[in-house]
Design a protein around this motif. Structure first.
Motif, PDB file in Angstrom:
ATOM      1  N   GLU A 221       3.605  -2.626   8.465  1.00 31.92           N
ATOM      2  CA  GLU A 221       3.836  -2.555   7.021  1.00 31.92           C
ATOM      3  C   GLU A 221       2.569  -2.167   6.282  1.00 31.92           C
ATOM      4  O   GLU A 221       2.605  -1.338   5.360  1.00 31.92           O
ATOM      5  CB  GLU A 221       4.351  -3.905   6.541  1.00 31.92           C
ATOM      6  N   GLU A 222       1.439  -2.732   6.664  1.00 33.51           N
ATOM      7  CA  GLU A 222       0.178  -2.403   5.999  1.00 33.51           C
ATOM      8  C   GLU A 222      -0.227  -0.953   6.250  1.00 33.51           C
ATOM      9  O   GLU A 222      -0.741  -0.275   5.358  1.00 33.51           O
ATOM     10  CB  GLU A 222      -0.921  -3.350   6.482  1.00 33.51           C
ATOM     11  N   LEU A 223       0.013  -0.454   7.443  1.00 32.18           N
ATOM     12  CA  LEU A 223      -0.318   0.939   7.735  1.00 32.18           C
ATOM     13  C   LEU A 223       0.556   1.900   6.931  1.00 32.18           C
ATOM     14  O   LEU A 223       0.067   2.922   6.431  1.00 32.18           O
ATOM     15  CB  LEU A 223      -0.162   1.200   9.236  1.00 32.18           C
ATOM     16  N   VAL A 224       1.829   1.577   6.797  1.00 27.99           N
ATOM     17  CA  VAL A 224       2.720   2.429   5.998  1.00 27.99           C
ATOM     18  C   VAL A 224       2.297   2.416   4.537  1.00 27.99           C
ATOM     19  O   VAL A 224       2.274   3.461   3.864  1.00 27.99           O
ATOM     20  CB  VAL A 224       4.173   1.960   6.167  1.00 27.99           C
ATOM     21  N   LEU A 225       1.944   1.247   4.026  1.00 25.23           N
ATOM     22  CA  LEU A 225       1.505   1.151   2.636  1.00 25.23           C
ATOM     23  C   LEU A 225       0.188   1.895   2.421  1.00 25.23           C
ATOM     24  O   LEU A 225       0.007   2.576   1.393  1.00 25.23           O
ATOM     25  CB  LEU A 225       1.355  -0.319   2.250  1.00 25.23           C
ATOM     26  N   THR A 226      -0.729   1.803   3.368  1.00 24.09           N
ATOM     27  CA  THR A 226      -1.986   2.538   3.252  1.00 24.09           C
ATOM     28  C   THR A 226      -1.745   4.045   3.303  1.00 24.09           C
ATOM     29  O   THR A 226      -2.390   4.823   2.570  1.00 24.09           O
ATOM     30  CB  THR A 226      -2.936   2.118   4.388  1.00 24.09           C
ATOM     31  N   ASN A 227      -0.824   4.464   4.147  1.00 23.45           N
ATOM     32  CA  ASN A 227      -0.481   5.887   4.211  1.00 23.45           C
ATOM     33  C   ASN A 227       0.081   6.375   2.876  1.00 23.45           C
ATOM     34  O   ASN A 227      -0.231   7.479   2.419  1.00 23.45           O
ATOM     35  CB  ASN A 227       0.523   6.108   5.331  1.00 23.45           C
ATOM     36  N   ALA A 228       0.910   5.537   2.243  1.00 24.47           N
ATOM     37  CA  ALA A 228       1.448   5.919   0.931  1.00 24.47           C
ATOM     38  C   ALA A 228       0.341   5.967  -0.125  1.00 24.47           C
ATOM     39  O   ALA A 228       0.320   6.877  -0.967  1.00 24.47           O
ATOM     40  CB  ALA A 228       2.534   4.924   0.516  1.00 24.47           C
ATOM     41  N   GLU A 229      -0.584   5.012  -0.084  1.00 23.50           N
ATOM     42  CA  GLU A 229      -1.678   5.028  -1.055  1.00 23.50           C
ATOM     43  C   GLU A 229      -2.609   6.214  -0.849  1.00 23.50           C
ATOM     44  O   GLU A 229      -3.159   6.751  -1.810  1.00 23.50           O
ATOM     45  CB  GLU A 229      -2.461   3.720  -0.958  1.00 23.50           C
ATOM     46  N   LEU A 230      -2.801   6.637   0.393  1.00 17.81           N
ATOM     47  CA  LEU A 230      -3.611   7.832   0.643  1.00 17.81           C
ATOM     48  C   LEU A 230      -2.977   9.080   0.037  1.00 17.81           C
ATOM     49  O   LEU A 230      -3.682  10.047  -0.266  1.00 17.81           O
ATOM     50  CB  LEU A 230      -3.800   8.031   2.152  1.00 17.81           C
ATOM     51  N   SER A 231      -1.671   9.039  -0.170  1.00 18.87           N
ATOM     52  CA  SER A 231      -0.982  10.217  -0.699  1.00 18.87           C
ATOM     53  C   SER A 231      -1.043  10.292  -2.220  1.00 18.87           C
ATOM     54  O   SER A 231      -1.147  11.387  -2.773  1.00 18.87           O
ATOM     55  CB  SER A 231       0.486  10.216  -0.244  1.00 18.87           C
ATOM     56  N   PHE A 232      -0.984   9.128  -2.910  1.00 19.64           N
ATOM     57  CA  PHE A 232      -0.873   9.210  -4.367  1.00 19.64           C
ATOM     58  C   PHE A 232      -2.086   8.680  -5.120  1.00 19.64           C
ATOM     59  O   PHE A 232      -2.181   8.902  -6.330  1.00 19.64           O
ATOM     60  CB  PHE A 232       0.387   8.474  -4.853  1.00 19.64           C
ATOM     61  N   LEU A 233      -3.005   7.970  -4.489  1.00 15.11           N
ATOM     62  CA  LEU A 233      -4.198   7.517  -5.204  1.00 15.11           C
ATOM     63  C   LEU A 233      -5.185   8.670  -5.383  1.00 15.11           C
ATOM     64  O   LEU A 233      -5.263   9.587  -4.568  1.00 15.11           O
ATOM     65  CB  LEU A 233      -4.874   6.372  -4.450  1.00 15.11           C
ATOM     66  N   GLN A 234      -5.940   8.609  -6.463  1.00 13.05           N
ATOM     67  CA  GLN A 234      -6.903   9.667  -6.732  1.00 13.05           C
ATOM     68  C   GLN A 234      -8.066   9.637  -5.750  1.00 13.05           C
ATOM     69  O   GLN A 234      -8.560  10.683  -5.335  1.00 13.05           O
ATOM     70  CB  GLN A 234      -7.414   9.540  -8.171  1.00 13.05           C
ATOM     71  N   GLU A 235      -8.522   8.442  -5.384  1.00 10.58           N
ATOM     72  CA  GLU A 235      -9.634   8.286  -4.444  1.00 10.58           C
ATOM     73  C   GLU A 235      -9.101   7.663  -3.162  1.00 10.58           C
ATOM     74  O   GLU A 235      -8.486   6.596  -3.181  1.00 10.58           O
ATOM     75  CB  GLU A 235     -10.732   7.411  -5.033  1.00 10.58           C
ATOM     76  N   ARG A 236      -9.349   8.332  -2.062  1.00  5.89           N
ATOM     77  CA  ARG A 236      -8.917   7.801  -0.769  1.00  5.89           C
ATOM     78  C   ARG A 236      -9.706   6.551  -0.397  1.00  5.89           C
ATOM     79  O   ARG A 236      -9.215   5.706   0.342  1.00  5.89           O
ATOM     80  CB  ARG A 236      -9.096   8.883   0.300  1.00  5.89           C
ATOM     81  N   ARG A 237     -10.912   6.433  -0.908  1.00  2.00           N
ATOM     82  CA  ARG A 237     -11.719   5.256  -0.625  1.00  2.00           C
ATOM     83  C   ARG A 237     -11.017   3.995  -1.139  1.00  2.00           C
ATOM     84  O   ARG A 237     -11.075   2.937  -0.496  1.00  2.00           O
ATOM     85  CB  ARG A 237     -13.083   5.404  -1.295  1.00  2.00           C
ATOM     86  N   GLN A 238     -10.337   4.085  -2.273  1.00  5.32           N
ATOM     87  CA  GLN A 238      -9.646   2.932  -2.827  1.00  5.32           C
ATOM     88  C   GLN A 238      -8.509   2.485  -1.918  1.00  5.32           C
ATOM     89  O   GLN A 238      -8.233   1.288  -1.779  1.00  5.32           O
ATOM     90  CB  GLN A 238      -9.108   3.278  -4.223  1.00  5.32           C
ATOM     91  N   ALA A 239      -7.820   3.429  -1.287  1.00  2.00           N
ATOM     92  CA  ALA A 239      -6.737   3.076  -0.363  1.00  2.00           C
ATOM     93  C   ALA A 239      -7.276   2.301   0.838  1.00  2.00           C
ATOM     94  O   ALA A 239      -6.688   1.290   1.258  1.00  2.00           O
ATOM     95  CB  ALA A 239      -6.012   4.329   0.094  1.00  2.00           C
ATOM     96  N   TYR A 240      -8.408   2.751   1.393  1.00  2.00           N
ATOM     97  CA  TYR A 240      -9.011   2.040   2.522  1.00  2.00           C
ATOM     98  C   TYR A 240      -9.482   0.647   2.111  1.00  2.00           C
ATOM     99  O   TYR A 240      -9.316  -0.330   2.854  1.00  2.00           O
ATOM    100  CB  TYR A 240     -10.165   2.846   3.090  1.00  2.00           C
ATOM    101  N   GLU A 241     -10.074   0.535   0.941  1.00  2.00           N
ATOM    102  CA  GLU A 241     -10.544  -0.776   0.475  1.00  2.00           C
ATOM    103  C   GLU A 241      -9.379  -1.726   0.217  1.00  2.00           C
ATOM    104  O   GLU A 241      -9.477  -2.929   0.493  1.00  2.00           O
ATOM    105  CB  GLU A 241     -11.385  -0.596  -0.787  1.00  2.00           C
ATOM    106  N   ASN A 242      -8.285  -1.192  -0.315  1.00  2.00           N
ATOM    107  CA  ASN A 242      -7.106  -2.035  -0.509  1.00  2.00           C
ATOM    108  C   ASN A 242      -6.539  -2.523   0.825  1.00  2.00           C
ATOM    109  O   ASN A 242      -6.082  -3.667   0.947  1.00  2.00           O
ATOM    110  CB  ASN A 242      -6.043  -1.255  -1.274  1.00  2.00           C
ATOM    111  N   PHE A 243      -6.578  -1.664   1.820  1.00  2.00           N
ATOM    112  CA  PHE A 243      -6.114  -2.044   3.155  1.00  2.00           C
ATOM    113  C   PHE A 243      -6.942  -3.191   3.714  1.00  2.00           C
ATOM    114  O   PHE A 243      -6.405  -4.178   4.253  1.00  2.00           O
ATOM    115  CB  PHE A 243      -6.173  -0.823   4.061  1.00  2.00           C
ATOM    116  N   ALA A 244      -8.257  -3.105   3.578  1.00  2.00           N
ATOM    117  CA  ALA A 244      -9.133  -4.170   4.066  1.00  2.00           C
ATOM    118  C   ALA A 244      -8.941  -5.456   3.271  1.00  2.00           C
ATOM    119  O   ALA A 244      -8.960  -6.561   3.832  1.00  2.00           O
ATOM    120  CB  ALA A 244     -10.586  -3.715   3.999  1.00  2.00           C
ATOM    121  N   ALA A 245      -8.728  -5.330   1.947  1.00  2.00           N
ATOM    122  CA  ALA A 245      -8.553  -6.534   1.125  1.00  2.00           C
ATOM    123  C   ALA A 245      -7.231  -7.228   1.419  1.00  2.00           C
ATOM    124  O   ALA A 245      -7.157  -8.463   1.399  1.00  2.00           O
ATOM    125  CB  ALA A 245      -8.639  -6.156  -0.356  1.00  2.00           C
ATOM    126  N   ARG A 246      -6.171  -6.461   1.683  1.00  2.00           N
ATOM    127  CA  ARG A 246      -4.872  -7.081   1.962  1.00  2.00           C
ATOM    128  C   ARG A 246      -4.861  -7.815   3.292  1.00  2.00           C
ATOM    129  O   ARG A 246      -4.215  -8.856   3.433  1.00  2.00           O
ATOM    130  CB  ARG A 246      -3.772  -6.020   1.950  1.00  2.00           C
TER     131      ARG A 246
END
Length: 329
Positions: A221-246
């Motif tokens: 579930e976390e990998l799918v959510l991170t993949n979705a965030e990599l697609s629509f977030l402006q900064e990919r770094r934020q998607a990786y940081e959200n993955f680590a925080a979750r």
């Protein structure tokens, strides 16, 4: 002349031609319904297909209505809880960054889980206080204790109701982190294989999520959510940081930092993933060895209480029986 006609009729060639014609006619007459189809059967088939389509549309309509009713009930309940939470301003009083992070780690996202969490923290103390009061003062619980002790027990029950949602969320977060931690080395190995085969990070995340779901649903579930965030977030770094925080794991944070540096400086990702995968597997092995080393001290008390008395009874029992039979005691 009639004899010639009869002779031509009884000739073998003429008879063979007649038989062949009869056989061809019978064959065509037999196979004609198969090619042309029976009109009644075709009509029945069309009616059956129409009936199935009507049933499918009816089932879809009923399912949509049931989903709408459930959604409306949930929204009504959430609206009521949200109104109470907003009116009492519980977010400022009870919700902090640690509580929000704990909810995310437990798998709850959005505002509705936070609203329900604050609502239950408000309601459960009164519920537990009421139940304790009914049990103690109306049902005769703790009859020999003084009034001060009974009031103290009611206060303890209210305090337990206040912290029950926190304990529930913490338990879910711990189980989720353990599931992700156990499956993370295997996920890193799969991700390394995908990256070395030429896949992008998004495709690798999607592929690993499909494969690792049987072992850890939380990680998939976390990998799918991170993949979705990599697609629509402006900064990919934020998607990786959200993955680590979750996830709340240091091993996941190390991998996300490596991915961020690889995208920023253009360094190869495969080498960093290989090193981190080895480290994660070593950490998991160290944890297993630590648990194995802690097993003998944990078994000391059960052995003293359960194994040693049974062993003494088995060894000394026959000797005691013989001594008693000889009348020495």
């Amino acid at each position: 002349m009639p004899s010639d006609a009869v002779g031509s009729i009884i000739e073998p060639s003429f008879l063979i031609a007649i038989l062949v014609a009869v056989a061809v006619f019978a064959t065509v007459f037999t196979l004609l319904p198969a090619f042309g189809g029976h009109p009644l059967k075709s009509r029945m088939k069309s009616v059956a297909l129409e009936r199935e389509e009507l049933r499918a549309r009816q089932r879809a309509r009923l399912a949509a209505e049931a989903d709408k009713r459930r959604r409306g009930l949930r929204e009504h309940q959430s609206e009521g809880m949200r109104a109470i939470v907003d009116r009492l301003d519980l977010r400022r009083a009870l919700a902090d960054d640690a509580a929000v992070a704990k909810l995310r780690t437990a798998g709850f996202r959005g505002q509705n889980p936070l609203t329900k969490f604050l609502f239950f923290r408000l309601v459960l103390p009164f519920v537990t206080l009421l139940l304790a009061g009914v049990y103690i003062f109306m049902l005769g619980g703790l009859p020999e204790q003084p009034l001060f002790v009974k009031a103290f027990v009611c206060i303890i029950a209210a305090y337990a109701g206040f912290y029950a949602p926190v304990l529930y969320v913490s338990n879910l977060a711990a189980k989720r982190k353990k599931s992700i931690q156990l499956a993370w080395p295997d996920a890193l190995d799969l991700m390394l294989i995908c990256v070395e085969s030429g896949m992008s990070i998004e495709a690798a995340f999607r592929r690993v999520a499909d494969e690792i779901g049987a072992q850890s649903v939380a990680l998939a579930e976390e990998l799918v959510l991170t993949n979705a965030e990599l697609s629509f977030l402006q900064e990919r770094r934020q998607a990786y940081e959200n993955f680590a925080a979750r996830t709340g794991l240091e091993t996941v944070k190390s991998v996300t930092q490596a991915l961020i540096q690889a995208e920023r400086y253009g360094t190869p990702v495969s080498h960093a993933l290989r090193v981190l995968a080895d480290e994660s597997r070593e950490m998991r092995m160290n944890e297993a060895e630590k648990k194995a080393a802690a097993l003998p001290p944990k078994l000391t008390v059960p052995m003293i209480l359960f194994f040693i008395p049974v062993l003494f009874a088995v060894i000394l029992g026959p000797a005691g029986i013989q001594i008693k039979q000889q009348g020495l005691f």
